[in-house]
Design a protein around this motif. Structure first.
Motif, PDB file in Angstrom:
ATOM      1  N   GLY A 210       9.319  22.584 -26.184  1.00  0.00           N
ATOM      2  CA  GLY A 210       9.103  21.602 -25.135  1.00  0.00           C
ATOM      3  C   GLY A 210      10.383  21.103 -24.503  1.00  0.00           C
TER       4      GLY A 210
ATOM      5  N   VAL B 193      -0.480  22.094 -25.516  1.00  0.00           N
ATOM      6  CA  VAL B 193       0.676  22.241 -26.405  1.00  0.00           C
ATOM      7  C   VAL B 193       0.200  22.324 -27.855  1.00  0.00           C
ATOM      8  CG1 VAL B 193       2.863  21.235 -27.160  1.00  0.00           C
ATOM      9  CG2 VAL B 193       2.087  20.924 -24.796  1.00  0.00           C
TER      10      VAL B 193
ATOM     11  N   VAL C 169      -0.780  16.868 -19.717  1.00  0.00           N
ATOM     12  CA  VAL C 169      -0.436  17.492 -20.998  1.00  0.00           C
ATOM     13  C   VAL C 169      -1.413  17.027 -22.076  1.00  0.00           C
ATOM     14  CG1 VAL C 169       1.359  17.850 -22.728  1.00  0.00           C
ATOM     15  CG2 VAL C 169       1.993  17.522 -20.323  1.00  0.00           C
TER      16      VAL C 169
ATOM     17  N   PRO D  90       3.419  26.461 -25.696  1.00  0.00           N
ATOM     18  CA  PRO D  90       2.571  25.777 -24.725  1.00  0.00           C
ATOM     19  C   PRO D  90       2.018  26.727 -23.672  1.00  0.00           C
ATOM     20  CG  PRO D  90       4.535  24.488 -25.153  1.00  0.00           C
ATOM     21  CD  PRO D  90       4.746  25.803 -25.831  1.00  0.00           C
TER      22      PRO D  90
ATOM     23  N   LEU E 211       7.021  29.292 -22.631  1.00  0.00           N
ATOM     24  CA  LEU E 211       5.776  28.930 -21.956  1.00  0.00           C
ATOM     25  C   LEU E 211       4.986  30.192 -21.647  1.00  0.00           C
ATOM     26  CD1 LEU E 211       6.686  26.385 -19.100  1.00  0.00           C
ATOM     27  CD2 LEU E 211       5.335  25.889 -21.141  1.00  0.00           C
TER      28      LEU E 211
ATOM     29  N   ALA F 132      -1.099  21.539 -19.218  1.00  0.00           N
ATOM     30  CA  ALA F 132      -0.349  22.173 -20.298  1.00  0.00           C
ATOM     31  C   ALA F 132      -1.045  21.847 -21.622  1.00  0.00           C
ATOM     32  CB  ALA F 132       1.092  21.670 -20.331  1.00  0.00           C
TER      33      ALA F 132
ATOM     34  N   PHE G 213       6.647  17.150 -25.488  1.00  0.00           N
ATOM     35  CA  PHE G 213       6.698  18.095 -24.377  1.00  0.00           C
ATOM     36  C   PHE G 213       6.579  17.353 -23.045  1.00  0.00           C
ATOM     37  CE2 PHE G 213       4.718  20.903 -21.286  1.00  0.00           C
ATOM     38  CZ  PHE G 213       5.446  22.079 -21.408  1.00  0.00           C
TER      39      PHE G 213
ATOM     40  N   ALA H 269       2.643  17.416 -28.086  1.00  0.00           N
ATOM     41  CA  ALA H 269       2.283  17.257 -26.676  1.00  0.00           C
ATOM     42  C   ALA H 269       3.043  16.098 -26.043  1.00  0.00           C
ATOM     43  CB  ALA H 269       0.774  17.043 -26.547  1.00  0.00           C
TER      44      ALA H 269
ATOM     45  N   SER I 126       6.310  24.601 -31.085  1.00  0.00           N
ATOM     46  CA  SER I 126       6.069  24.118 -29.733  1.00  0.00           C
ATOM     47  C   SER I 126       6.891  22.875 -29.435  1.00  0.00           C
ATOM     48  CB  SER I 126       4.580  23.823 -29.526  1.00  0.00           C
ATOM     49  OG  SER I 126       4.172  22.747 -30.324  1.00  0.00           O
TER      50      SER I 126
END
Length: 239
Positions: free
Chosen positions: A233, A223, A191, A70, A40, A221, A104, A101, A229
């Motif tokens: 996540g 992503v 997200v 992310p 992150l 966030a 995540f 996303a 990614s």
């Protein structure tokens, strides 16, 4: 690069190793380089206000478009209401399956034993209502039904893989950014995804991400929509 003394952040969690680096380069370049190996990248918002904050030269927007992991932006302002523990909101787009996303967001909700709000916005194109005024109501019903069917399919894939989070589906009419900002009230995290634009420009923050990064009432966030990614996540858990 010059390594500084032990930062104050060390006092928050003594068991976490914290290293402070001072680098003679612009923040975006330095953070993009770090994002190659990071789970992150976390940024704070300095509270410049909506007008100044919308400038395209923002470090937040530039990093959200170029990071390889992310990016989480923490707003400077204290939320008006205390967030509901474990509540995570994710925007669901047009992709056939769960995006990076979505994965995540589900991982974050699962780590908190909380709930995931999968939000899908829909709108009836203006030209359909204008060209066929007598069928406008039927057209709107069709678009809403398609949004509902899509929202049933995508989160269902996630629910089959994990069971520690409750998934709620929200289908609302209106602009995507407005729907996400409203759904983010009382959430711990919102997200959204970023999509490849090609070339050396990296990813597209896009108008939706642009709006939520500056106006969402909770941390956001962003992503990247790539496999790296997606792996990150599962292990990048926010407190």
């Amino acid at each position: 690069m010059r390594r500084g003394r032990q930062p104050p952040a060390q006092h928050l969690h003594a068991e976490v190793s914290v290293v402070a680096d001072i680098r003679p380069e612009d923040p975006v370049s330095a953070l993009v380089r770090e994002s190659h190996e990071a789970a992150l990248v976390v940024l704070g918002s300095r509270g410049l206000g909506r007008i100044a904050g919308m400038l395209l030269g923002s470090v937040r927007l530039a990093l959200a478009g170029r990071s390889h992991c992310p990016v989480v932006v923490i707003p400077a302002a204290t939320p008006s209401a205390r967030p509901k523990p474990g509540r995570i909101v994710v925007g669901i787009g047009d992709a056939a399956g769960p995006s990076a996303a979505a994965h995540f967001a589900f991982a974050q909700a699962t780590s908190r034993h909380g709930e995931l709000i999968a939000a899908r916005a829909w709108r009836c194109p203006a030209h359909e209502a204008a060209d066929h005024p007598l069928l406008a109501g039927s057209s709107a019903s069709t678009h809403r039904r398609q949004a509902e069917e899509h929202l049933e399919d995508v989160p269902a894939v996630l629910e089959r893989t994990r069971s520690d989070a409750v998934v709620h589906r929200s289908v609302l009419q209106g602009p995507v950014h407005q729907i996400l900002i409203e759904e983010a009230e009382g959430a711990e995290l919102l997200v959204v995804g970023a999509h490849h634009a090609g070339g050396h420009h990296g990813l597209r923050p896009g108008p939706v991400n642009h709006a939520v990064l500056h106006c969402a009432p909770c941390p956001v966030a962003v992503v990247p929509d790539n496999t790296r990614s997606l792996r990150a996540g599962a292990r990048a858990t926010l407190p």
